[in-house]
Design a protein around this motif. Sequence first.
Motif, short mmCIF file in Angstrom:
data_model
loop_
_atom_site.label_atom_id
_atom_site.label_comp_id
_atom_site.label_asym_id
_atom_site.label_seq_id
_atom_site.Cartn_x
_atom_site.Cartn_y
_atom_site.Cartn_z
N ASP A 135 18.00 -15.20 12.86
CA ASP A 135 17.29 -13.93 12.68
C ASP A 135 18.15 -12.71 13.00
N LEU A 136 19.33 -12.94 13.58
CA LEU A 136 20.17 -11.82 14.04
C LEU A 136 21.36 -11.56 13.13
N ARG A 137 21.29 -12.03 11.90
CA ARG A 137 22.44 -11.89 11.00
C ARG A 137 22.38 -10.62 10.15
N GLY A 138 21.35 -9.84 10.28
CA GLY A 138 21.16 -8.68 9.42
C GLY A 138 22.04 -7.49 9.78
N ASP A 171 5.73 -14.70 5.19
CA ASP A 171 6.44 -15.84 4.62
C ASP A 171 7.94 -15.56 4.57
N TRP A 172 8.75 -16.64 4.67
CA TRP A 172 10.20 -16.51 4.51
C TRP A 172 10.55 -16.45 3.02
N ASN A 173 11.55 -15.64 2.71
CA ASN A 173 12.09 -15.58 1.36
C ASN A 173 13.60 -15.46 1.45
N PHE A 174 14.29 -16.61 1.53
CA PHE A 174 15.74 -16.59 1.70
C PHE A 174 16.46 -16.05 0.46
N GLU A 175 15.76 -16.04 -0.68
CA GLU A 175 16.38 -15.59 -1.92
C GLU A 175 16.53 -14.07 -1.97
N GLU A 176 15.66 -13.35 -1.24
CA GLU A 176 15.69 -11.89 -1.27
C GLU A 176 15.65 -11.33 0.16
N GLU A 179 17.82 -6.04 4.79
CA GLU A 179 18.93 -5.74 5.71
C GLU A 179 18.55 -6.04 7.15
N MET A 180 17.24 -6.16 7.43
CA MET A 180 16.77 -6.51 8.76
C MET A 180 16.36 -7.98 8.84
N ILE A 181 16.57 -8.75 7.76
CA ILE A 181 16.22 -10.17 7.65
C ILE A 181 14.72 -10.36 7.46
N PHE A 182 13.91 -9.85 8.39
CA PHE A 182 12.47 -10.00 8.25
C PHE A 182 11.92 -9.02 7.22
N ASP A 183 10.98 -9.49 6.42
CA ASP A 183 10.30 -8.64 5.45
C ASP A 183 8.94 -8.27 6.05
#
Length: 215
Positions: A135-138, A171-176, A179-183
């Motif tokens: 979660d900290l990669r953004g 929900d997770w969306n790894f495709e999109e 910049e903060m990782i979480f939507d």
Amino acid sequence: MLNYPILKRNGTIGITAPSSGVKKELHPILKEAIERMEARGFTVQCGETPWMHSKLKSAPAYQRAEELNRMLTDPNIDLIIPPWGGELLLEIIDLIDYSAVQPKWILGYSDTSMLLLAITLNTGIATAHGTNLIDLRGERTDNTTGKWLEVLGTKVNQTVQQFSSERYQKDWNFEEPTEMIFDLTHKTQWKLVSGTKKTLNGRLLGGCVDVIRSL
């Protein structure tokens, strides 16, 4: 009495996967998270298990426990963060050498909370139910997730105040990725089971109820 570690700004982070590892096709996001930690000034020691994943777990129980024990007893590692949680951390709870654990922070959520509670109850060392490494990669971190650094760096006799998130991700969306990782699309709402507001003082021990109830 709890022992509260203090995270140094240029400390060493140990990355191990006591539950689920990262599938090969998702290795780029693990690398990105490691690079983000290094850019923050941390030294990173990454084990073998984060790069492995088979049948809901990173590796056989003995291998996961061996790598975790090595990091728990290494005085040069200041913080342990799994890439994320998973399903089968329970398999290694009885394989941890609690008597040899060195004071350091362990951070994470999902079934990592089972490890956090077991460490705290067996050793008296405080642990942190918070963000996972992935979660900290953004490029940026939202205010709630970003509190981890301030909380773990709080010194003796200092205080830190935390606030609820304004929004959360459904929900997770790894495709999109953002910049903060979480939507953060859904408004956070607190609901009291009792229906009555209460002020509580003390230490909070908890986590994901579906796993910590097994302890």
